[in-house]
Motif scaffolding. Structure first.
Motif, PDB file in Angstrom:
ATOM      1  N   GLY A 140      -9.798 -51.438  10.901  1.00  0.00           N
ATOM      2  CA  GLY A 140     -10.074 -51.996  12.214  1.00  0.00           C
ATOM      3  C   GLY A 140      -8.836 -52.513  12.928  1.00  0.00           C
ATOM      4  N   GLY A 141      -9.064 -53.221  14.025  1.00  0.00           N
ATOM      5  CA  GLY A 141      -7.966 -53.749  14.823  1.00  0.00           C
ATOM      6  C   GLY A 141      -7.113 -52.619  15.407  1.00  0.00           C
ATOM      7  N   GLN A 142      -5.812 -52.809  15.374  1.00  0.00           N
ATOM      8  CA  GLN A 142      -4.902 -51.764  15.864  1.00  0.00           C
ATOM      9  C   GLN A 142      -4.724 -50.709  14.763  1.00  0.00           C
ATOM     10  OE1 GLN A 142      -3.769 -49.604  17.456  1.00  0.00           O
ATOM     11  NE2 GLN A 142      -2.007 -50.176  18.714  1.00  0.00           N
ATOM     12  N   ASN A 143      -5.829 -50.064  14.438  1.00  0.00           N
ATOM     13  CA  ASN A 143      -5.804 -49.100  13.348  1.00  0.00           C
ATOM     14  C   ASN A 143      -5.147 -47.794  13.744  1.00  0.00           C
ATOM     15  OD1 ASN A 143      -7.901 -48.410  15.063  1.00  0.00           O
ATOM     16  ND2 ASN A 143      -9.407 -48.059  13.449  1.00  0.00           N
ATOM     17  N   LEU A 144      -4.997 -47.536  15.023  1.00  0.00           N
ATOM     18  CA  LEU A 144      -4.350 -46.298  15.438  1.00  0.00           C
ATOM     19  C   LEU A 144      -2.863 -46.339  15.094  1.00  0.00           C
ATOM     20  CD1 LEU A 144      -5.119 -44.368  18.686  1.00  0.00           C
ATOM     21  CD2 LEU A 144      -2.772 -44.601  17.902  1.00  0.00           C
ATOM     22  N   ALA A 145      -2.192 -47.410  15.435  1.00  0.00           N
ATOM     23  CA  ALA A 145      -0.781 -47.543  15.059  1.00  0.00           C
ATOM     24  C   ALA A 145      -0.635 -47.583  13.543  1.00  0.00           C
ATOM     25  CB  ALA A 145      -0.188 -48.802  15.680  1.00  0.00           C
ATOM     26  N   ARG A 146      -1.508 -48.337  12.878  1.00  0.00           N
ATOM     27  CA  ARG A 146      -1.444 -48.447  11.417  1.00  0.00           C
ATOM     28  C   ARG A 146      -1.589 -47.079  10.763  1.00  0.00           C
ATOM     29  NH1 ARG A 146      -5.997 -51.125  10.475  1.00  0.00           N
ATOM     30  NH2 ARG A 146      -5.084 -52.968  11.421  1.00  0.00           N
ATOM     31  N   ALA A 147      -2.573 -46.293  11.249  1.00  0.00           N
ATOM     32  CA  ALA A 147      -2.813 -44.982  10.655  1.00  0.00           C
ATOM     33  C   ALA A 147      -1.714 -43.988  11.001  1.00  0.00           C
ATOM     34  CB  ALA A 147      -4.167 -44.452  11.113  1.00  0.00           C
ATOM     35  N   MET A 148      -1.159 -44.101  12.180  1.00  0.00           N
ATOM     36  CA  MET A 148      -0.084 -43.199  12.592  1.00  0.00           C
ATOM     37  C   MET A 148       1.177 -43.442  11.749  1.00  0.00           C
ATOM     38  SD  MET A 148       1.041 -42.610  16.532  1.00  0.00           S
ATOM     39  CE  MET A 148       1.884 -41.108  17.045  1.00  0.00           C
ATOM     40  N   LEU A 149       1.524 -44.723  11.579  1.00  0.00           N
ATOM     41  CA  LEU A 149       2.714 -45.071  10.805  1.00  0.00           C
ATOM     42  C   LEU A 149       2.511 -44.779   9.326  1.00  0.00           C
ATOM     43  CD1 LEU A 149       3.490 -48.466  12.571  1.00  0.00           C
ATOM     44  CD2 LEU A 149       4.679 -46.297  12.928  1.00  0.00           C
ATOM     45  N   ALA A 150       1.357 -45.195   8.794  1.00  0.00           N
ATOM     46  CA  ALA A 150       1.071 -44.919   7.390  1.00  0.00           C
ATOM     47  C   ALA A 150       0.933 -43.420   7.155  1.00  0.00           C
ATOM     48  CB  ALA A 150      -0.204 -45.644   6.956  1.00  0.00           C
ATOM     49  N   GLY A 151       0.368 -42.706   8.136  1.00  0.00           N
ATOM     50  CA  GLY A 151       0.239 -41.264   8.008  1.00  0.00           C
ATOM     51  C   GLY A 151       1.582 -40.572   7.919  1.00  0.00           C
ATOM     52  N   ALA A 152       2.558 -41.040   8.678  1.00  0.00           N
ATOM     53  CA  ALA A 152       3.899 -40.456   8.596  1.00  0.00           C
ATOM     54  C   ALA A 152       4.504 -40.684   7.213  1.00  0.00           C
ATOM     55  CB  ALA A 152       4.795 -41.054   9.679  1.00  0.00           C
ATOM     56  N   LEU A 153       4.399 -41.914   6.706  1.00  0.00           N
ATOM     57  CA  LEU A 153       4.935 -42.208   5.372  1.00  0.00           C
ATOM     58  C   LEU A 153       4.216 -41.385   4.308  1.00  0.00           C
ATOM     59  CD1 LEU A 153       5.176 -46.115   5.584  1.00  0.00           C
ATOM     60  CD2 LEU A 153       7.031 -44.477   5.934  1.00  0.00           C
ATOM     61  N   ALA A 154       2.885 -41.331   4.396  1.00  0.00           N
ATOM     62  CA  ALA A 154       2.102 -40.596   3.402  1.00  0.00           C
ATOM     63  C   ALA A 154       2.358 -39.096   3.497  1.00  0.00           C
ATOM     64  CB  ALA A 154       0.618 -40.893   3.582  1.00  0.00           C
ATOM     65  N   GLY A 155       2.511 -38.587   4.716  1.00  0.00           N
ATOM     66  CA  GLY A 155       2.798 -37.173   4.883  1.00  0.00           C
ATOM     67  C   GLY A 155       4.157 -36.802   4.329  1.00  0.00           C
ATOM     68  N   GLY A 189       5.258 -32.555   6.846  1.00  0.00           N
ATOM     69  CA  GLY A 189       4.152 -33.422   6.456  1.00  0.00           C
ATOM     70  C   GLY A 189       4.209 -34.773   7.139  1.00  0.00           C
ATOM     71  N   ALA A 190       5.403 -35.326   7.297  1.00  0.00           N
ATOM     72  CA  ALA A 190       5.544 -36.614   7.984  1.00  0.00           C
ATOM     73  C   ALA A 190       5.055 -36.511   9.422  1.00  0.00           C
ATOM     74  CB  ALA A 190       6.996 -37.075   7.941  1.00  0.00           C
ATOM     75  N   LEU A 191       5.419 -35.440  10.101  1.00  0.00           N
ATOM     76  CA  LEU A 191       5.027 -35.273  11.497  1.00  0.00           C
ATOM     77  C   LEU A 191       3.526 -35.044  11.634  1.00  0.00           C
ATOM     78  CD1 LEU A 191       8.052 -33.071  12.524  1.00  0.00           C
ATOM     79  CD2 LEU A 191       7.597 -35.382  13.334  1.00  0.00           C
ATOM     80  N   ALA A 207      14.600 -49.871  10.962  1.00  0.00           N
ATOM     81  CA  ALA A 207      14.353 -49.942   9.526  1.00  0.00           C
ATOM     82  C   ALA A 207      13.216 -49.013   9.117  1.00  0.00           C
ATOM     83  CB  ALA A 207      14.046 -51.376   9.114  1.00  0.00           C
ATOM     84  N   PHE A 208      12.141 -49.003   9.907  1.00  0.00           N
ATOM     85  CA  PHE A 208      11.026 -48.107   9.580  1.00  0.00           C
ATOM     86  C   PHE A 208      11.493 -46.657   9.626  1.00  0.00           C
ATOM     87  CE2 PHE A 208       7.225 -45.614  10.124  1.00  0.00           C
ATOM     88  CZ  PHE A 208       6.323 -46.227   9.265  1.00  0.00           C
ATOM     89  N   GLY A 209      12.264 -46.303  10.638  1.00  0.00           N
ATOM     90  CA  GLY A 209      12.797 -44.948  10.710  1.00  0.00           C
ATOM     91  C   GLY A 209      13.660 -44.616   9.516  1.00  0.00           C
ATOM     92  N   ALA A 210      14.467 -45.585   9.062  1.00  0.00           N
ATOM     93  CA  ALA A 210      15.320 -45.351   7.901  1.00  0.00           C
ATOM     94  C   ALA A 210      14.496 -45.143   6.633  1.00  0.00           C
ATOM     95  CB  ALA A 210      16.287 -46.520   7.724  1.00  0.00           C
ATOM     96  N   VAL A 211      13.411 -45.918   6.483  1.00  0.00           N
ATOM     97  CA  VAL A 211      12.527 -45.737   5.333  1.00  0.00           C
ATOM     98  C   VAL A 211      11.891 -44.356   5.373  1.00  0.00           C
ATOM     99  CG1 VAL A 211      10.369 -46.507   4.261  1.00  0.00           C
ATOM    100  CG2 VAL A 211      12.068 -48.186   4.993  1.00  0.00           C
ATOM    101  N   LEU A 212      11.363 -43.973   6.532  1.00  0.00           N
ATOM    102  CA  LEU A 212      10.741 -42.662   6.649  1.00  0.00           C
ATOM    103  C   LEU A 212      11.750 -41.559   6.325  1.00  0.00           C
ATOM    104  CD1 LEU A 212       8.353 -40.865   7.400  1.00  0.00           C
ATOM    105  CD2 LEU A 212       9.086 -41.016   9.794  1.00  0.00           C
ATOM    106  N   GLY A 213      12.970 -41.714   6.816  1.00  0.00           N
ATOM    107  CA  GLY A 213      13.992 -40.713   6.524  1.00  0.00           C
ATOM    108  C   GLY A 213      14.244 -40.580   5.033  1.00  0.00           C
ATOM    109  N   MET A 214      14.251 -41.689   4.328  1.00  0.00           N
ATOM    110  CA  MET A 214      14.491 -41.625   2.882  1.00  0.00           C
ATOM    111  C   MET A 214      13.327 -40.966   2.155  1.00  0.00           C
ATOM    112  SD  MET A 214      16.721 -44.965   1.844  1.00  0.00           S
ATOM    113  CE  MET A 214      17.507 -44.049   0.513  1.00  0.00           C
ATOM    114  N   LEU A 215      12.108 -41.190   2.621  1.00  0.00           N
ATOM    115  CA  LEU A 215      10.968 -40.512   1.994  1.00  0.00           C
ATOM    116  C   LEU A 215      11.038 -39.009   2.242  1.00  0.00           C
ATOM    117  CD1 LEU A 215       7.938 -42.904   2.634  1.00  0.00           C
ATOM    118  CD2 LEU A 215       9.640 -42.927   0.803  1.00  0.00           C
TER     119      LEU A 215
END
Length: 355
Positions: A307-322, A12-14, A184-192
């Motif tokens: 808006g703005g750099q929403n691609l990075a925002r959605a990609m990162l948030a999508g990984a956490l949400a997934g 799901g994260a991927l 740190a972001f990778g570590a958070v994702l790993g814990m989720l």
């Protein structure tokens, strides 16, 4: 956690990252929100074609940007080599990816080439520098977008996660703050993926891993004004402070506090900042994933509609949400709407078996 649930979260994260990338392909980099609404309506709900003259013009709804292409390259290397093999990853960049770009922003697959990748291409291809000497000081989330696959692969091995993420990030980005925040972001994702919750307690769990030597951050814990000694002596790590690990829980508390509201939630992009730098993007992703925990659709759509750099925002948030919802919790329309969805699901599921 049962293995099948762990694997569901890993896959799901991927897929969440691939979906977030493709959802923002059409409305990417609109800093004028009135223009965004005029082109795409009041609320973007799915995949869209980029408009003529925009960054990804010519691509189709559901296609990946270059960030998604590089994430897939990393994922394939991990799957085919059984783990992070830096020589194989670099070989793929040299032989499969770099021949498709020319060092300019608007050339190459995915419609746009980021600053750090352009710099690495120039140093590697034009100047003939060895890998290890091709990183630059770009402060974007470019590396964070591809190391998502590494973080998932090593979700239950935090020391290996931190080492591999650090080394892979440093291939293209060498700024110390970028490295620390990306690890740190990778570590958070790993814990989720492991099954932990993005809440006010998560940073404490991360700090416990610092003190055990599993995460390479510096920690000083003392309840008085004296220099800490004994059990409270500083834990020394590559990164000078633990702040990148402490921030996620602060943001999660704000997201869950009824007295702290961002309404509508897409305005997190205005609160944390619409630009590309890591210190804008990571906080907004943490906020949305914590606020809509378990609700993949709300997380990614609020990320895209900001808006703005929403691609990075959605990609990162999508990984956490997934990672929170699992592949089974992602609405099917988001999966089937991806270009080559069956192939991406297959790769994600293969990696998930190795977690």
């Amino acid at each position: 956690m049962p293995a099948d649930r762990l694997q569901d979260r890993a896959a799901g994260a991927l897929l969440g990252a691939f979906i977030g990338d493709a959802l923002a392909l059409g409305p990417h980099w609109y800093y004028n929100l009135d223009e965004l609404r005029a082109d795409f309506g009041e609320w973007i709900t799915g995949y869209t074609d980029p408009r003529p003259g925009r960054y990804h013009a010519g691509l189709k709804a559901g296609d990946p940007s270059q960030a998604g292409i590089l994430l897939e390259l990393t994922l394939r290397s991990l799957v085919e080599r059984g783990g992070y093999d830096e020589a194989d990853f670099c070989r793929r960049l040299d032989t499969e990816f770099f021949p498709q770009i020319d060092g300019t922003p608007m050339a190459g697959p995915g419609g746009y080439t980021s600053q750090s990748i352009r710099e690495a291409w120039r140093k590697r291809v034009v100047d003939g520098q060895p890998w290890g000497a091709c990183g630059g000081n770009a402060d974007t989330t470019e590396a964070a977008e591809r190391i998502l696959a590494i973080a998932v692969r090593y979700a239950r091995q935090p020391a290996e996660l931190a080492s591999a993420v650090t080394r892979n990030t440093a291939l293209t980005q060498t700024d110390g703050t970028v490295l620390a925040m990306t690890v740190a972001f990778g570590a958070v994702l790993g814990m989720l993926v492991e099954g932990h919750t993005l809440d006010g307690e998560l940073s404490g769990k991360l700090m416990a891993r610092v003190k055990s030597g599993e995460l390479p951050f510096h920690a000083v814990t003392s309840g008085n004004l004296q220099a800490p000694t004994g059990a409270e002596a500083p834990t020394l790590g590559r990164f000078p402070s633990p702040d990148a690990l402490l921030g996620p829980s602060n943001i999660a508390r704000a997201a869950l506090d009824p007295g702290v509201r961002i309404e509508p939630a897409w305005k997190a992009s205005l609160v944390y900042g619409m630009p590309c730098a890591v210190y804008h993007q990571f906080p907004a992703a943490y906020y949305l994933a914590a606020r809509f925990a378990g609700d993949f659709e709300s997380t990614v759509l609020h990320a895209v509609n900001g808006g703005g750099q929403n691609l990075a925002r959605a990609m990162l948030a999508g990984a956490l949400a997934g990672a929170q919802a699992g592949l089974s919790g992602i609405p099917r329309r988001f999966v089937t709407g991806l270009a080559r969805s069956d192939e991406l699901v297959g790769l994600a599921e293969r990696l998930a078996l190795a977690v």
